[in-house]
Design a protein around this motif. Structure first.
Motif, short mmCIF file in Angstrom:
data_model
loop_
_atom_site.label_atom_id
_atom_site.label_comp_id
_atom_site.label_asym_id
_atom_site.label_seq_id
_atom_site.Cartn_x
_atom_site.Cartn_y
_atom_site.Cartn_z
N ASP A 1 -4.61 -15.63 -6.71
CA ASP A 1 -5.20 -16.81 -6.08
C ASP A 1 -4.09 -17.82 -5.76
OD1 ASP A 1 -7.73 -15.84 -6.14
OD2 ASP A 1 -8.28 -16.82 -8.02
N PRO A 2 -4.14 -18.43 -4.57
CA PRO A 2 -3.11 -19.42 -4.23
C PRO A 2 -3.28 -20.70 -5.05
CG PRO A 2 -4.78 -19.25 -2.50
CD PRO A 2 -5.12 -18.22 -3.51
N THR B 1 -10.56 -11.14 3.82
CA THR B 1 -9.68 -10.00 4.08
C THR B 1 -10.01 -9.33 5.42
OG1 THR B 1 -11.22 -8.74 2.69
CG2 THR B 1 -9.15 -9.39 1.68
N GLN C 1 -4.56 -11.12 -0.63
CA GLN C 1 -3.73 -11.79 -1.64
C GLN C 1 -3.97 -11.16 -3.00
OE1 GLN C 1 -5.30 -15.63 -0.86
NE2 GLN C 1 -3.42 -16.40 0.05
N ASP C 2 -2.90 -10.86 -3.70
CA ASP C 2 -3.06 -10.30 -5.05
C ASP C 2 -3.44 -11.38 -6.04
OD1 ASP C 2 -2.50 -7.79 -4.21
OD2 ASP C 2 -0.33 -8.01 -4.49
N VAL D 1 -6.63 -11.93 5.49
CA VAL D 1 -5.74 -12.37 4.41
C VAL D 1 -5.94 -11.48 3.17
CG1 VAL D 1 -5.21 -14.24 2.80
CG2 VAL D 1 -5.90 -14.75 5.15
#
Ligand SMILES: Cc1cc2nc3c(=O)[nH]c(=O)nc-3n(C[C@H](O)[C@H](O)[C@H](O)COP(=O)(O)OP(=O)(O)OC[C@H]3O[C@@H](n4cnc5c(N)ncnc54)[C@H](O)[C@@H]3O)c2cc1C
Length: 233
Positions: A166-167, A31, A163-164, A161
């Motif tokens: 996990d990709p 982040t 992200q709410d 980055v």
């Protein structure tokens, strides 16, 4: 195997190194804007598992005693293997005996031996514990060096980055988000430390020195003058 590592602190980079070395395709996200903006960029850089054993579980010693050799192999030239000196003022010498009773891997030094190891401390302490096998490094230089090496090994990095969720598309996701995990991971607790960066030409030390004190333990970690101490990037 495709692996995503969350967090580009010392944990994330060392895990990335081990996985990339064993053939995984590794991506690291953070982040923050670069490596070492978390605790890792502010650490003292002591590789001191015998001293830590005084208050840490056995695993810290059994795993930590490999750390200096790991760094030497992964990033040659960064580790100073000069040991650690643990001292206490004469009135607190009971603290030295208490410390010695809770760990191992040290030898007792008298005043002359202290002076020959660290001339700047001559005449200041009657006794010390010397942990010969401990080491230290400059954490910011080590983080920057490991980051460069990982880029050369084909590890990809993505900074800034948020992200709410996990990709998808990864075989494994490794969470190395540091204090972000406190409260979510059993037995993980935060330890607050404060750092003062002191520049002086008057005192020269070759190794970390820990001063025992019943309330305010203090340590000094020497950083080579050639090393930058600017804000981590
Ligand atoms: C003053 C001080 C001195 C210390 N001295 C020593 C020492 O001498 N020797 C020693 O062994 N240890 C020392 N420590 C402890 C050591 O610094 C930490 O144990 C270590 O740095 C933790 O590394 P880490 O990678 O787990 O966490 P961090 O370095 O905090 O890295 C976590 C990373 O995760 C990122 N992140 C957070 N949330 C997310 C998210 N959702 N997604 C993606 N990324 C995210 C953060 O931006 C950060 O870059 C010291 C600590 C302090 C504070």
């Amino acid at each position: 195997m495709r692996v995503l590592i969350k967090g580009a602190g010392i944990a994330g980079l060392t895990v990335a190194h081990e996985l990339a070395t064993s053939g995984a395709k590794v991506e690291v996200i953070d982040t923050a804007a670069g490596v070492g903006t978390g605790a890792s960029g502010f650490a003292g850089g002591m590789l001191a598992p015998w001293c830590e054993r005084e208050s840490a579980p056995d695993a810290v010693l059994t795993l930590g005693c490999r750390a200096a050799d790991w760094w030497d192999a992964a990033l040659p030239g960064h580790v100073a293997k000069n040991g650690t000196l643990v001292v206490a003022p004469a009135r607190d010498e009971a603290e030295l005996r208490r410390f010695a009773g809770r760990t191992l891997g040290f030898e007792w030094l008298d005043e002359d031996a202290i002076a020959s190891l660290e001339p700047a401390l001559a005449g200041r302490f009657r006794q010390a514990l010397f942990f010969r096998n401990e080491a230290h490094l400059n954490p910011r230089a080590a983080l920057a060096g490991l980051h460069r090496k990982l880029l050369g090994m084909g590890v990809s990095f993505c900074f800034g980055v948020v992200q709410d969720e996990d990709p998808s598309g990864f075989d494994r996701i490794v969470d190395c988000t540091g204090r972000n995990r406190i409260g979510n991971t059993k037995d993980l607790r935060g330890v607050r430390g404060e750092m003062l960066h002191l520049k002086t030409l008057e005192v020269s030390l070759s190794r970390p020195v820990r001063l025992l004190h019943p309330r305010i333990p203090l340590y000094i970690v020497p950083v080579a003058t050639a090393c930058s101490w600017s804000a981590p990037r």
